[in-house]
Write an enzyme that holds these catalytic residues in place. Structure first.
Site, PDB file in Angstrom:
ATOM      1  N   ARG A 251       0.820  -1.226   0.000  1.00  9.73           N
ATOM      2  CA  ARG A 251       0.000   0.000   0.000  1.00  9.73           C
ATOM      3  C   ARG A 251       0.846   1.265   0.000  1.00  9.73           C
ATOM      4  O   ARG A 251       0.383   2.341  -0.399  1.00  9.73           O
ATOM      5  CB  ARG A 251      -0.977   0.012   1.183  1.00  9.73           C
ATOM      6  CG  ARG A 251      -1.885   1.258   1.171  1.00  9.73           C
ATOM      7  CD  ARG A 251      -2.975   1.231   2.211  1.00  9.73           C
ATOM      8  NE  ARG A 251      -2.537   0.838   3.518  1.00  9.73           N
ATOM      9  CZ  ARG A 251      -1.832   1.612   4.343  1.00  9.73           C
ATOM     10  NH1 ARG A 251      -1.470   2.826   3.985  1.00  9.73           N
ATOM     11  NH2 ARG A 251      -1.471   1.161   5.522  1.00  9.73           N
TER      12      ARG A 251
ATOM     13  N   TYR B  67     -13.555  13.935 -19.314  1.00  6.84           N
ATOM     14  CA  TYR B  67     -13.940  12.523 -19.158  1.00  6.84           C
ATOM     15  C   TYR B  67     -15.043  12.453 -18.091  1.00  6.84           C
ATOM     16  O   TYR B  67     -14.946  13.125 -17.049  1.00  6.84           O
ATOM     17  CB  TYR B  67     -12.711  11.699 -18.757  1.00  6.84           C
ATOM     18  CG  TYR B  67     -13.084  10.394 -18.138  1.00  6.84           C
ATOM     19  CD1 TYR B  67     -13.787   9.435 -18.867  1.00  6.84           C
ATOM     20  CD2 TYR B  67     -12.782  10.107 -16.811  1.00  6.84           C
ATOM     21  CE1 TYR B  67     -14.183   8.240 -18.292  1.00  6.84           C
ATOM     22  CE2 TYR B  67     -13.171   8.907 -16.224  1.00  6.84           C
ATOM     23  CZ  TYR B  67     -13.872   7.985 -16.978  1.00  6.84           C
ATOM     24  OH  TYR B  67     -14.261   6.812 -16.397  1.00  6.84           O
TER      25      TYR B  67
ATOM     26  N   ASP C 197      -4.611  15.937 -17.824  1.00  4.16           N
ATOM     27  CA  ASP C 197      -4.824  14.512 -18.061  1.00  4.16           C
ATOM     28  C   ASP C 197      -4.310  14.235 -19.475  1.00  4.16           C
ATOM     29  O   ASP C 197      -4.922  14.645 -20.467  1.00  4.16           O
ATOM     30  CB  ASP C 197      -6.318  14.191 -17.920  1.00  4.16           C
ATOM     31  CG  ASP C 197      -6.625  12.717 -18.151  1.00  4.16           C
ATOM     32  OD1 ASP C 197      -5.843  12.053 -18.851  1.00  4.16           O
ATOM     33  OD2 ASP C 197      -7.661  12.247 -17.642  1.00  4.16           O
TER      34      ASP C 197
ATOM     35  N   LYS D  85      -5.482   2.743 -20.186  1.00  3.02           N
ATOM     36  CA  LYS D  85      -5.673   2.965 -21.626  1.00  3.02           C
ATOM     37  C   LYS D  85      -4.381   2.638 -22.382  1.00  3.02           C
ATOM     38  O   LYS D  85      -3.935   1.526 -22.360  1.00  3.02           O
ATOM     39  CB  LYS D  85      -6.144   4.397 -21.875  1.00  3.02           C
ATOM     40  CG  LYS D  85      -7.224   4.869 -20.915  1.00  3.02           C
ATOM     41  CD  LYS D  85      -8.489   4.043 -20.998  1.00  3.02           C
ATOM     42  CE  LYS D  85      -9.530   4.604 -20.046  1.00  3.02           C
ATOM     43  NZ  LYS D  85     -10.514   3.657 -19.605  1.00  3.02           N
TER      44      LYS D  85
HETATM   45  N1  PLP Z   1      -9.011  10.028 -17.950  1.00  2.00           N
HETATM   46  C1  PLP Z   1      -9.515   9.756 -19.160  1.00  2.00           C
HETATM   47  C2  PLP Z   1      -9.254  10.709 -20.278  1.00  2.00           C
HETATM   48  C3  PLP Z   1     -10.284   8.614 -19.374  1.00  2.00           C
HETATM   49  O1  PLP Z   1     -10.797   8.367 -20.587  1.00  2.00           O
HETATM   50  C4  PLP Z   1     -10.526   7.745 -18.270  1.00  2.00           C
HETATM   51  C5  PLP Z   1     -11.336   6.520 -18.432  1.00  2.00           C
HETATM   52  O2  PLP Z   1     -11.950   6.287 -19.447  1.00  2.00           O
HETATM   53  C6  PLP Z   1      -9.986   8.076 -17.013  1.00  2.00           C
HETATM   54  C7  PLP Z   1      -9.233   9.208 -16.889  1.00  2.00           C
HETATM   55  C8  PLP Z   1     -10.235   7.196 -15.813  1.00  2.00           C
HETATM   56  O3  PLP Z   1      -9.405   6.082 -15.879  1.00  2.00           O
HETATM   57  P1  PLP Z   1      -9.665   4.729 -15.066  1.00  2.00           P
HETATM   58  O4  PLP Z   1     -10.829   4.033 -15.677  1.00  2.00           O
HETATM   59  O5  PLP Z   1      -8.360   4.000 -15.202  1.00  2.00           O
HETATM   60  O6  PLP Z   1      -9.928   5.116 -13.647  1.00  2.00           O
END
Ligand code: PLP
Length: 384
Positions: free
Chosen positions: A49, A103, A175, A200
């Site tokens: 952790r 997102y 992001d 992703k």
């Molecule tokens: N950021 C973006 C641009 C995303 O498309 C996603 C998920 O689709 C996330 C963050 C969140 O990622 P996670 O599903 O790994 O928590």
């Protein structure tokens, strides 16, 4: 210490890799705790952790090297990385500026969880820097954007975000999931923190969830401390898989860049298609900016078919290669309707304001051949 390789391909394969017993690949250290010496105290404890097993260390070094940061931190998911980072730097009474088309999970976190903690936010139009200043408050602490928004692939004026953050002493977070460090490295532009859903492209095989944040030591250490408390750490086996995915990141992303561009052009010329959204097409409102800033336009695109909404469902039902499923950035070509899935949490009015129609299909191209993928779309569109 990271190895000073010039090219991202070498960094992806070699950075952070310190052979154990001569093994070319670091094995999984599936042990929750590690023996300590009598003179060691809490600060020397190695525990899953606390994100400090050998599998974590490898990833932290590699991710920092490929994105040009001092240090990195992995987390159990992209949302764990995003939520923990925001909660590290915002507290009750603070205010956040955040891009207006995010997102869906991040949108939900910002609009529901932050206000519940007494943290306010305002949406900004990423393409209109002149409109940001009037939203500033004495309590504004940070500005948060995405490299390319999901699903419309808008590209904010990213250099202006960095300038604005510096001028007003705000923390800048981005992001970078959609671009990956192969196509864009935000820290080189001056962003403070770069975040990813490692689920992703970074992992790229549609088989784990993971997240990470990369930046300067002092800031990432604060996030690490918070993550240790909140508990969203990545399991060593998932660390192993994320590292295995990273080995081929550059190969995958470059192929996905090229396949997505070819598919976008194919769809743009198809009589059954009304609109194609891809920043590599000259028709995209942010094509020029994307061309200037990125080394590639990424593997995600959107399109709308002509006709009633029912036609969209019929098209989805005819794919033989593309899988109708959420997520993106992996080896499989995936298609989905944002209005029904990733952005279902927004009200119809919010979706309409942003330009996310019920007919929009988002595509994440995989690593199947471009010929096979285009043929699959041609088949799905036939008869419209
Ligand atoms: N950021 C973006 C641009 C995303 O498309 C996603 C998920 O689709 C996330 C963050 C969140 O990622 P996670 O599903 O790994 O928590």
């Amino acid at each position: 210490m990271s190895i000073p390789f010039r090219d991202i391909e070498k960094k992806l394969v070699h950075s952070g890799e310190h052979p154990v017993e001569g093994a070319v690949c670091l094995p999984v250290f599936q042990s929750v705790t590690f023996a300590s010496r009598p003179e060691e105290d809490y600060h020397d404890v190695r525990y899953i952790r606390l994100n400090n097993t050998p599998n974590h260390h490898l990833l932290h070094e590699k991710l920092a090297a490929i994105e040009g940061g001092d240090v990195a931190l992995v987390a159990a998911s992209g949302m764990a990385a995003i939520s923990t980072s925001l909660l590290t730097f915002l507290q009750a009474g603070d205010h956040l500026l955040v891009q207006d088309c995010l997102y869906g999970g991040t949108h939900g976190f910002v609009t529901h969880e932050l206000p519940a903690l007494g943290i306010a936010y305002d949406f900004i139009d990423g393409g209109n820097p002149d409109s940001w200043e009037r939203l500033l408050r004495p309590t504004t602490r940070a500005i948060y954007v995405e490299t390319m928004t999901n699903p419309l692939l808008d590209v904010a004026d990213l250099p202006a975000v960095v300038r604005f953050a510096r001028a007003h002493h705000l923390l800048s977070l981005i992001d970078n999931t959609f671009a990956t460090p192969v196509n864009f490295r935000p820290l080189e532009m001056g962003f403070d923190l770069s975040l990813h859903s490692g689920t992703k492209y970074l992992n790229g095989h549609d088989d784990i969830t993971a997240g990470c944040v990369i930046g300067r030591r002092e800031q990432v250490e604060r996030i690490r401390h918070r993550l240790n408390h909140l508990g969203g750490s990545l399991d060593p086996h998932a660390c192993f898989l994320l590292n295995r995915g990273l080995l081929t990141l550059a190969l995958r992303v470059r192929q996905q860049n090229s396949t997505a561009l070819r598919l976008a052009r194919f769809l743009a010329g198809h009589p059954a298609v009304e609109r194609v959204i891809y920043p590599g097409l000259e028709t995209h409102p942010h094509y020029v900016r994307a061309k200037e800033l990125f080394q590639g336009y990424g593997g995600v695109l959107g399109f709308e078919v002509r006709g009633a909404e029912g036609e969209t469902g019929a098209v989805l039902g005819r794919f033989k290669i593309a899988v109708v499923a959420p997520s993106l950035g992996g080896v499989h070509t995936l298609v989905m309707r944002p209005a029904r899935v990733s952005h279902a949490g927004l009200t119809p009015e919010e979706r309409a304001r942003l330009g996310i129609s019920d007919r929009l299909i988002r595509v994440s191209v995989g690593i199947e051949s471009a010929d096979d993928i285009c043929a699959d779309f041609e088949r799905a569109l036939a008869g419209l």
